[in-house]
Design a protein around this motif. Structure first.
Motif, mmCIF file in Angstrom:
data_model
loop_
_atom_site.group_PDB
_atom_site.id
_atom_site.type_symbol
_atom_site.label_atom_id
_atom_site.label_comp_id
_atom_site.label_asym_id
_atom_site.label_seq_id
_atom_site.Cartn_x
_atom_site.Cartn_y
_atom_site.Cartn_z
ATOM 1 N N GLN A 100 14.148 -0.434 -6.615
ATOM 2 C CA GLN A 100 15.533 -0.889 -6.471
ATOM 3 C C GLN A 100 16.486 0.238 -6.123
ATOM 4 O O GLN A 100 17.495 0.015 -5.450
ATOM 5 C CB GLN A 100 16.002 -1.565 -7.767
ATOM 6 N N LEU A 101 16.188 1.454 -6.579
ATOM 7 C CA LEU A 101 17.160 2.525 -6.438
ATOM 8 C C LEU A 101 16.750 3.607 -5.449
ATOM 9 O O LEU A 101 17.600 4.227 -4.831
ATOM 10 C CB LEU A 101 17.431 3.179 -7.804
ATOM 11 N N VAL A 102 15.456 3.886 -5.336
ATOM 12 C CA VAL A 102 15.037 5.024 -4.520
ATOM 13 C C VAL A 102 14.490 4.563 -3.170
ATOM 14 O O VAL A 102 14.782 5.144 -2.140
ATOM 15 C CB VAL A 102 14.012 5.884 -5.277
ATOM 16 N N TRP A 103 13.682 3.515 -3.203
ATOM 17 C CA TRP A 103 13.063 3.032 -1.964
ATOM 18 C C TRP A 103 13.402 1.557 -1.737
ATOM 19 O O TRP A 103 12.498 0.717 -1.574
ATOM 20 C CB TRP A 103 11.541 3.177 -2.031
ATOM 21 N N PRO A 104 14.687 1.205 -1.703
ATOM 22 C CA PRO A 104 15.030 -0.216 -1.557
ATOM 23 C C PRO A 104 14.602 -0.780 -0.204
ATOM 24 O O PRO A 104 14.560 -1.995 -0.033
ATOM 25 C CB PRO A 104 16.559 -0.220 -1.715
ATOM 26 N N ASP A 105 14.260 0.118 0.726
ATOM 27 C CA ASP A 105 13.859 -0.337 2.054
ATOM 28 C C ASP A 105 12.416 -0.850 2.084
ATOM 29 O O ASP A 105 11.998 -1.462 3.060
ATOM 30 C CB ASP A 105 14.016 0.821 3.048
ATOM 31 N N LEU A 106 11.631 -0.605 1.049
ATOM 32 C CA LEU A 106 10.241 -1.063 1.051
ATOM 33 C C LEU A 106 10.172 -2.581 0.922
ATOM 34 O O LEU A 106 10.861 -3.164 0.074
ATOM 35 C CB LEU A 106 9.444 -0.422 -0.091
ATOM 36 N N ASP A 107 9.326 -3.211 1.733
ATOM 37 C CA ASP A 107 9.150 -4.665 1.663
ATOM 38 C C ASP A 107 8.025 -4.965 0.678
ATOM 39 O O ASP A 107 6.857 -5.060 1.058
ATOM 40 C CB ASP A 107 8.829 -5.203 3.063
ATOM 41 N N VAL A 108 8.385 -5.079 -0.573
ATOM 42 C CA VAL A 108 7.365 -5.315 -1.596
ATOM 43 C C VAL A 108 8.022 -5.906 -2.835
ATOM 44 O O VAL A 108 9.175 -5.622 -3.150
ATOM 45 C CB VAL A 108 6.595 -3.994 -1.909
ATOM 46 N N ALA B 48 0.838 -1.207 0.000
ATOM 47 C CA ALA B 48 0.000 0.000 0.000
ATOM 48 C C ALA B 48 0.865 1.246 0.000
ATOM 49 O O ALA B 48 0.552 2.247 -0.661
ATOM 50 C CB ALA B 48 -0.925 -0.008 1.210
ATOM 51 N N GLU B 49 1.977 1.190 0.731
ATOM 52 C CA GLU B 49 2.882 2.343 0.772
ATOM 53 C C GLU B 49 3.466 2.619 -0.625
ATOM 54 O O GLU B 49 3.579 3.764 -1.053
ATOM 55 C CB GLU B 49 3.997 2.092 1.791
ATOM 56 N N LEU B 50 3.804 1.542 -1.317
ATOM 57 C CA LEU B 50 4.325 1.714 -2.684
ATOM 58 C C LEU B 50 3.287 2.425 -3.558
ATOM 59 O O LEU B 50 3.606 3.363 -4.289
ATOM 60 C CB LEU B 50 4.692 0.354 -3.287
ATOM 61 N N LEU B 51 2.025 1.960 -3.454
ATOM 62 C CA LEU B 51 0.974 2.580 -4.268
ATOM 63 C C LEU B 51 0.794 4.049 -3.887
ATOM 64 O O LEU B 51 0.585 4.899 -4.752
ATOM 65 C CB LEU B 51 -0.347 1.811 -4.092
#
Lengths: 90, 994
Positions: B739-747, B673-676
């Motif tokens: 991969q480059l900006v938000w690599p910390d997201l678990d998705v 959801a955070e990614l979206l």
């Protein structure tokens, strides 16, 4: 056509890759707090150095991973290929 | 054998295999092993073309790829290949060739009048004369292009001709199969390296075949044969004859154009194959190219390079003339004279610019030292040579001019090493005054140049250098040392040449002295350019077109720059040379295209339902790589009739459309959801499981880039849809950020477009249709409301049904695993039969969405539109960051008078709206008229019974009700329009919630 060493797949032909631009362009961590100048820099301004250049490429017809490629823009020599750095954007 | 200039014995042709061919329709014969040029010469045909600018008669000048004159169109008129060098075309039975750049015929060319008007058309003439007034250039250019030119591209498609491409890798690539090249190849091969040897000729041996040569006390043919036998036998060697290594590219990639062996256009094999060879080391043994002597009328048919005359004799047993004058500044032409004399050609004289004797002497031939041929006599064939004694400076003449009758002038101005590949690799040249030539200056890391290509013209040293280069190359690749015995042969150096870049005009003599035969550049042109300030060799080239022909100035380069150096009083090294770039020889576009032509140009994607559309008689249209049904012409009706029927069916009853092409991305993970939230402008945290939401994506610059619906299947599981065209780009966009900006997201994300068949069922009867299909999904409004989803069994297969609508009607999208698609399609067609369920294509889809006022990416959202421009500004969350949000505050994005999405209706209800029209206030087709917007989409609306359009108009939302004009000067139409809201049907959305 360049021969690009993918850190995960090994040397592959350039047609398998997509260019992604300057590797050191970083999205401001808190975009809404970024100054207009900093944001403008991030969205629009790119250096065009003569010589060594760190770039991102995606192995789009392969493992789909983005990688960091150091390439000489003058001689087209490939100097280094590595996974993208994991450091959080500043 | 009716070939009057064929010698009774010798040569490397198969004289008992007679081949028939035509030249400009004239039937002639030659022998197997001939080139077109040698066969023409065997028949005494010297006039083969007209020159580029002056339309002067031209003959065969060389015997190789450097040929500037003898270019022909090969093949039948409508499918011919133009501008091929007759010196490289292998003769085959039935060959048809035509001369070029002449009208009405080669012998009588009306444009040859340009030649007599030549003082009026010096270098730069066209630039100086036709650039004013500036707007007339387009008018002049047509005529200039028509008058000046080479061959014409053919208009037909030669269906029988195929081209191909292959990739290869090797340790050592050897370019050139002469003495040095074959020695290098053998050395590398014996060490076990993977070797590819390429030579542009059909036969091996290089210059060894142009002259009788003794190796180890025997005819050089024996050495060539035994070397080839060993190379052929070895598994680690690939021999490529007829292979032009035309370019060296980054990281030691070489492009090689390999012609089909027999030259016959009827063979099933590819006509030409592009080899892309990646090698560790390259040995370039490409030989040298002889230079012309620049005297008056040095372009007349019958003037030929001395080495070429010798090659025609020794390779093809052809006498290029009966009586020859040899004009030279070096020793090599003496060998030509010796061979010609032995074959029965009368050598009228050897005219040598040097005073000191050559190392070769020929008995019984008149030798005129310190002199030069200063003019050729004759028009369409040489009839004599004007000879005069040269002053010590080489720039003046002393004594009288003597005319010597002859039909052949063999000219040699020295030899230019073939340094092109070395230059492609970034190598720089230096001027070697000992041989009066440009040679490689430095050692390169992965490419070595040996033999004549390195300026080494002594045979035994070519062998030694070849062996050394072979050893060096394999050592660099990690192979052990090998021993090779090089043949014992001539090791004596020649008498040095006398540099002679151009010759003075004899008193009272006129005549053009051509530096570049193909581009028709004369000494006067070069001198004029220097006088007018074009002092850089790069400027000289562009101003005079020196070296800009298809031969890239192989014979003209050094003469041209040396004349410039003389004019400027600079050393040749200081003037430098233009940069050689690939391709070394012209490569036909077909070779680069390979098999990627016609329907193989790009892959075709077909949906899982493609067969069903074919059975329904669909007419397909490409959508990116996809083929989508455009319309279904039941009873053979046209697109308008069919699409209006289909759209009406959706509005009144029920239709179905294949939407499998929309991109589908599976998104899973605790941060889904955070990614979206970060990708879309609107918020996603509140979307309940089992619900669907429309989302809008921006680029970082704030412009709308894509849209689509995303459904939440489970707490951590979403399925996103993208537009058909942007499916790949959106996937890449997401991967970039993850991969480059938000690599910390678990998705994690995966493209699942190809795994699903998706059918949209739309119209007031869509629910009833779905309810008739067996399954356990409840389609009632209570259970499956608008923007809801349901999963279950449908038509016996697992399905996910989304209640979403693009048409504005009650509608559902049924997604099933791809292979079940056809069965579900059939079930829906059967269930809807009593409703006259109607498959609809992209044309009807377009009508429906224009009626509903939906923008699409690419038309309304053309990369310059913000969400607010499209009427969706309020979708944008103010509570979070998302891609592009920071840009929204930039002044230009909130400026008044931005173009906004509106609808248009013609004032005259029957009027059509021109697609792509500009919106203007003034009813005038004559500019300048201020353009306040543009029409983005038009459709005939069956629902509104008239034409409607979507448009982007400055400050358009505030102008609803105003009258403007749609102006299309291209079609001379001007239509008065009323600005309306962009939604033409059901503005409150009651139908889709029904």
């Amino acid at each position: 056509m360049l021969l690009i060493p993918c850190p995960w797949c090994g040397p592959r032909a350039q047609i398998e890759f997509t260019y992604g631009g300057d590797a050191d362009v970083r999205r401001p961590k808190d975009a809404m707090a970024a100054t207009g100048a900093a944001w403008h820099d991030y969205v629009y301004l790119r250096d065009n150095p003569r010589g060594s250049h760190d770039e991102i490429w995606q192995h789009s017809a392969g493992c789909r991973r983005w990688l960091r490629l150091t390439r000489d823009t003058l001689t087209h020599a490939i100097i280094d290929s590595a996974p993208p750095t994991k450091e959080p954007p500043s | 054998m009716s070939q009057p200039f064929r010698i009774a014995a010798g040569g490397r042709i198969e004289r008992d295999r007679t081949l028939s061919f035509t030249f400009d329709g004239r039937a002639l014969t030659g022998c197997a092993g001939d080139t077109l040029a040698s066969a023409l010469l065997a028949n005494g045909v010297h006039l083969v073309g007209r020159s580029f600018k002056y339309h002067r008669p031209r003959g065969i000048y060389s015997a190789g790829p450097e040929e500037p004159n003898a270019m022909v169109a090969l093949g039948p008129t409508d499918t011919h290949t133009p501008n091929l060098r007759a010196t490289e075309i292998e003769l085959f039975d039935g060959l048809q060739a035509h001369s070029q750049n002449r009208w009405p015929s080669l012998a009588r060319d009306v444009r040859a009048v340009v030649d007599r008007a030549a003082p009026l058309v010096p270098a730069g003439f066209y630039y100086k004369t036709f650039m004013w007034p500036a707007d007339r250039w387009m008018t002049y250019e047509k005529h200039i292009r028509h008058a000046a030119g080479l061959g014409l591209a053919s208009t037909g498609v030669d269906a029988a001709a195929t081209y191909d491409r292959r990739f290869a890798h090797c340790d050592v690539l050897v370019v050139g199969g002469g003495a040095a090249g074959l020695t290098a190849a053998l050395t590398a091969a014996r060490a076990g390296a993977r070797v590819i040897v390429a030579d542009e000729r059909p036969t091996w041996g290089g210059s060894l075949t142009a002259a009788p040569t003794t190796l180890d006390g025997a005819d050089s043919r024996l050495w060539i044969a035994s070397t080839l036998a060993e190379l052929t036998e070895r598994d680690n060697v690939t021999l490529l004859p007829r292979a032009s290594v035309f370019g060296r590219y980054d990281q030691d990639l070489y492009g090689i154009a390999v012609r089909r062996p027999d030259g016959s256009p009827n063979d099933a094999a590819p006509r030409e194959t592009l080899w892309l060879v990646r090698t560790q080391r390259a040995v370039v043994a490409a030989g040298a190219i002889e230079r012309p002597l620049v005297f008056a009328n040095n372009d007349r048919p019958g003037v030929m390079l001395a080495g070429a005359a010798q090659a025609y004799l020794n390779r093809y047993a052809v006498m290029p003339g009966r009586r020859a004058v040899i004009a030279t500044n070096n020793d090599s032409a003496y060998a030509a004279a010796r061979d010609l004399q032995a074959a029965g050609v009368d050598i009228a004289a050897i005219v040598d610019a040097r005073v000191e004797p050559a190392r070769i002497t020929i008995d019984g031939v008149r030798h005129i030292p310190g002199s030069a041929v200063v003019a050729a006599r004759g028009h369409s064939r040489v009839t004599g040579a004007a000879v005069a004694h040269l002053g010590s400076d080489g720039k003046s003449l002393d004594g009288a001019v003597e005319i010597i009758d002859c039909d052949l002038i063999c000219a040699s101005g020295g030899w230019s090493p073939t340094v092109h590949l070395y230059s492609h690799a970034g190598g720089k040249l230096r001027y070697d005054s000992d041989i009066a030539a440009l040679v490689p200056r430095d050692e390169l890391a992965t490419l070595s140049v040996v033999g004549a290509a390195a300026g080494q013209f002594v045979l035994d040293r070519c062998f030694a250098a070849g062996a050394a280069a072979g050893r060096q190359a394999v050592a660099a690749c990690g192979y052990g040392a090998t021993v090779i015995d090089v043949p014992v042969c001539d090791g004596q150096a020649a008498t040095p040449p006398r540099p002679l870049w151009h010759l003075p005009l004899a008193r009272g003599h006129k005549g053009k002295r051509f530096v570049d035969l193909q581009a028709d550049v004369t000494v006067d042109d070069v001198e004029l350019a220097a006088r007018e300030g074009y002092r850089s060799v790069e400027h000289l080239k562009r101003y005079t077109t020196l070296g800009m022909g298809t031969d890239q100035g192989k014979t003209s380069n050094i003469n041209g720059l040396a004349i410039l150096a003389e004019t400027l009083n600079d050393p040749i090294d200081a003037v430098g040379t233009t940069t050689f770039r690939p391709p070394y020889t012209p490569v036909t576009l077909g070779t680069f295209a390979g098999r990627e032509t016609g329907k193989h140009f790009a892959p075709i994607r077909r949906t899982p339902l493609h067969d069903r559309h074919e059975q329904a008689g669909a007419v397909f249209a490409p959508a990116g790589l996809w083929l989508r049904p455009h319309y279904y012409p039941r009873g053979g009706v046209d697109v308008q009739t069919a699409s209006r029927r289909e759209a009406t069916a959706v509005r009144r009853s029920v239709g179905l459309v294949d939407v499998s092409t929309l991109g589908r991305i599976d998104i899973q993970g605790t941060d889904a959801a955070e990614l979206l939230n970060r990708l879309y402008v609107n918020g996603w945290s509140t979307l309940a499981i089992g619900r669907v939401r429309y989302g809008l994506m921006l680029r970082e610059d704030g412009m709308v880039s894509d849209d689509g619906t995303t459904a939440r299947l489970a707490a951590d599981h979403y399925i996103m849809t993208t537009t058909t065209a942007n499916a790949g780009a959106v996937m890449t966009h997401i991967e970039h950020y993850l991969q480059l900006v938000w690599p910390d997201l678990d998705v994690r994300v995966a493209s699942i477009t190809d795994q699903w068949a998706v059918i949209a069922v739309a119209g007031p009867n869509s629910r009833a249709t779905l309810q008739r299909v067996a399954g356990d999904i409840d389609f009632t409004n209570e259970s499956l409301p608008f923007m809801g989803l349901a999963q279950g069994t449908f038509a016996g297969v697992p399905a996910t049904v989304f209640r979403i609508s693009f048409s504005g009607e009650l509608a559902y999208e049924v997604a099933v695993p791809a292979d079940y698609g056809p069965a579900v399609w059939d079930a829906l067609m059967a269930a809807g039969e009593s409703f006259d369920i109607t498959p609809y294509g992209t044309e009807a889809l377009g009508i429906l969405r224009v009626e509903k006022g939906h923008f699409v990416i690419g038309a309304e959202a053309d990369g310059r539109a913000t969400a607010d421009d499209l009427g969706l500004g309020r979708m944008q969350s103010t509570k979070k960051d998302f891609v592009g949000r920071r840009s929204l505050g930039r002044p230009a994005l909130t400026a008044p008078n931005r173009k906004q999405l509106v609808g248009l209706r013609p004032v005259d209800a029957a009027a059509a709206i021109p697609a792509g029209a500009q919106i203007v206030e003034k009813p005038s087709l004559i500019g300048p008229v201020e353009m306040i917007g543009h029409v983005t989409s038009t459709a005939f609306s069956p629902e509104r019974e008239g034409f409607i359009a979507l448009a982007m108009i400055a400050n358009g939302r505030a102008r609803v009700g105003d009258q403007v004009f749609a102006s299309s000067p291209l079609t001379d139409t001007l239509v008065q329009m009323t600005i309306t809201n962009h939604v033409f049907i059901d503005p409150n959305g009651e139908r889709l919630r029904a």
